[in-house]
Scaffold this motif. Structure first.
Motif: not given
Length: 167
Positions: A121-142
């Motif tokens: 239940q730590q949304p700030q950390q979750a947001l950081h890691h999801y955003t970083r994942y998207r940056q690294l993979t270039g994912s455009d997953d909806h």
């Protein structure tokens, strides 16, 4: 040696065919012949995990980590096992170890995002890691984009919202 290489090749083929029990047996033979190779231990951990044998999977993954500290994948997989067992702090430590070994290892960011959002239940950390994942993979997953947008209000970032977050 040639026997180890041949046995390992057979085990990898069994894994590709999802013959997990066969692969586990083949990988146990390979690791008995040469205990110093991290790859067979890692794959034995995967096979044991697929068979639902978490205890032996954990031991194999730990052996892979002990043999090759540079591999983030074994840490990441061990983190998944720990998360599935409800050992959230241990899972977090393994994912962080994966990132310490390779900061751009996208799968560890993905799994940290899941862990922080759903279990800690730590949304700030979750947001950081999801955003970083998207940056690294270039994912455009909806779906990933929706998760990121849903987390923004919970973190104080209210620039864009995607609607109401399900509890």
């Amino acid at each position: 040696n040639a026997d180890v290489e041949a046995g390992y090749a057979l085990a990898l083929e069994s894994m590709r065919s999802s013959k997990w029990q066969v692969a586990a047996g083949q990988l146990e033979a390979v690791t008995a012949q040469n205990e110093t190779l991290a790859g067979p231990w890692l794959n034995l951990g995967i096979a044991r995990s697929k068979l639902g044998d978490a205890e032996r999977a954990e031991a194999a993954l730990q052996q892979a980590i002990d043999l090759n500290h540079a591999r983030p994948d074994a840490c990441n997989l061990l983190g998944i096992l720990y998360r599935q067992a409800g050992r959230f702090d241990d899972a977090r430590k393994q994912y962080e170890q994966a990132l310490a070994r390779q900061p751009d290892y996208a799968d560890a960011h993905w799994n940290l995002g899941i862990l922080h959002e759903l279990y800690l239940q730590q949304p700030q950390q979750a947001l950081h890691h999801y955003t970083r994942y998207r940056q690294l993979t270039g994912s455009d997953d909806h779906k990933l984009q929706l998760w990121i947008e849903q987390l923004k209000p919970a973190t104080g970032n209210r620039t864009v919202t995607a609607g109401v977050r399900n509890p």
